[in-house]
Scaffold this active site. Structure first.
Site, PDB file in Angstrom:
ATOM      1  N   ARG A 102       0.855  -1.178   0.000  1.00  0.00           N
ATOM      2  CA  ARG A 102       0.000   0.000   0.000  1.00  0.00           C
ATOM      3  C   ARG A 102       0.892   1.230   0.000  1.00  0.00           C
ATOM      4  O   ARG A 102       2.064   1.167   0.369  1.00  0.00           O
ATOM      5  CB  ARG A 102      -0.933   0.035   1.212  1.00  0.00           C
ATOM      6  N   ASN A 104       2.243   4.873   1.274  1.00  0.00           N
ATOM      7  CA  ASN A 104       2.537   5.367   2.612  1.00  0.00           C
ATOM      8  C   ASN A 104       2.800   6.873   2.570  1.00  0.00           C
ATOM      9  O   ASN A 104       1.956   7.621   2.123  1.00  0.00           O
ATOM     10  CB  ASN A 104       3.735   4.571   3.178  1.00  0.00           C
ATOM     11  N   ASP A 198      10.335   7.352  11.334  1.00  0.00           N
ATOM     12  CA  ASP A 198       9.061   7.378  10.607  1.00  0.00           C
ATOM     13  C   ASP A 198       8.998   8.672   9.799  1.00  0.00           C
ATOM     14  O   ASP A 198       9.949   9.021   9.119  1.00  0.00           O
ATOM     15  CB  ASP A 198       7.912   7.241  11.616  1.00  0.00           C
TER      16      ASP A 198
END
Length: 286
Positions: A102, A104, A198
């Site tokens: 998927r 991101n 992140d």
């Protein structure tokens, strides 16, 4: 080095996977996504009101492209979101042949090109793409596992990209005219730490502010890749950050509750909420 920052919980959102904060300087709003709840949120810091659009699909990243339209990276492609009507307008399907993948994190550069990457349950099967205003799509990097936090240096000569499971942030040479990247090199290596880099943002001094998944903090690295500051947080899984506010000195931080055990949630009660930290630096407007 840990500095004393005042952390404010500005929205009790309880998001499953809050991500992708984007500051709208025109309206003084913060857009952010709750990936697994299929929501694009619009938060008003003055009133504390948070509205959302249900876009009907996993939404990994967004960027503002006009006063009433966003571009979104959905599960397997791109789409526009009309902010007046809530209509989702498909643009292009990508990686639909990889059902486990998927899309991101993503951002627009100063030239209006939308950069976005995928994540894969299989190592090295994710990629980074660039979608240009003329509608062309470009494959920019391969061999990634979770394409994450990205951004550009103030002089537009360096592009940064995070691969979270590898615990690394990379730097590339960046050509602002052509949009090409080259000469990948290691910028920050967190191998061996118990947390993962992140989402990120970059300030006008070229410092990189990276949210640390499972790290209870945001770490600021200088342009040499050295840690110079750390914001300790009351949540285990901060996911991304961006500067906003009238003077662009407020660092907004998204977070996640997904995957936490009951014991972990007790220790990290405000997981999924939206936080704000007043800083003495100013964001870089890519």
């Amino acid at each position: 080095m840990t500095n004393d920052y005042q952390i404010k919980n500005v929205l009790y959102a309880r998001a499953r996977l809050g991500e992708g904060p984007v500051w709208d300087s025109t309206h003084q709003w913060l857009y952010w996504v709750d990936i697994y709840n299929h929501r694009v949120n619009r938060f008003n810091p003055v009133t504390g009101e948070n509205l959302y659009f249900d876009v009907g699909d996993v939404v990994g990243a967004i960027a503002i492209i006009s006063t009433n339209r966003l571009i979104m990276a959905l599960r397997h492609g791109l789409a526009f979101l009309n902010l007046d009507t809530g209509e989702v307008i498909p643009i292009i399907q990508i990686e639909a042949d990889k059902p486990g993948n998927r899309f991101n994190d993503g951002k627009c550069d100063r030239q209006g090109r939308f950069w976005f990457g995928s994540m894969s349950p299989t190592a090295t099967q994710a990629s980074l793409y660039r979608y240009d205003p003329d509608g062309s799509l470009h494959l920019m990097e391969t061999g990634l596992t979770i394409s994450n936090g990205l951004g550009w240096s103030p002089d537009q000569k360096t592009f940064y990209l995070t691969d979270s499971p590898d615990q690394k942030i990379y730097a590339y040479n960046f050509d602002a005219v052509t949009g090409k990247i080259s000469d990948r090199r290691l910028f920050v290596d967190l191998t061996g730490e118990s947390f993962y880099p992140d989402g990120m943002t970059i300030d006008t001094q070229g410092n990189i502010w990276s949210a640390m998944w499972d790290g209870w903090c945001v770490i600021c690295f200088n342009p040499k890749g050295e840690e110079i500051s750390r914001i300790n947080l009351p949540i285990q899984r901060p996911t991304s950050c961006t500067f906003g506010g009238e003077d662009l000195r407020t660092l907004y931080i998204t977070s996640a509750s997904v995957g936490l055990s009951e014991e972990e949630i007790e220790k990290s009660f405000y997981s999924g909420d939206l936080f704000a930290v007043e800083t003495n630096v100013v964001r870089l407007a890519n």
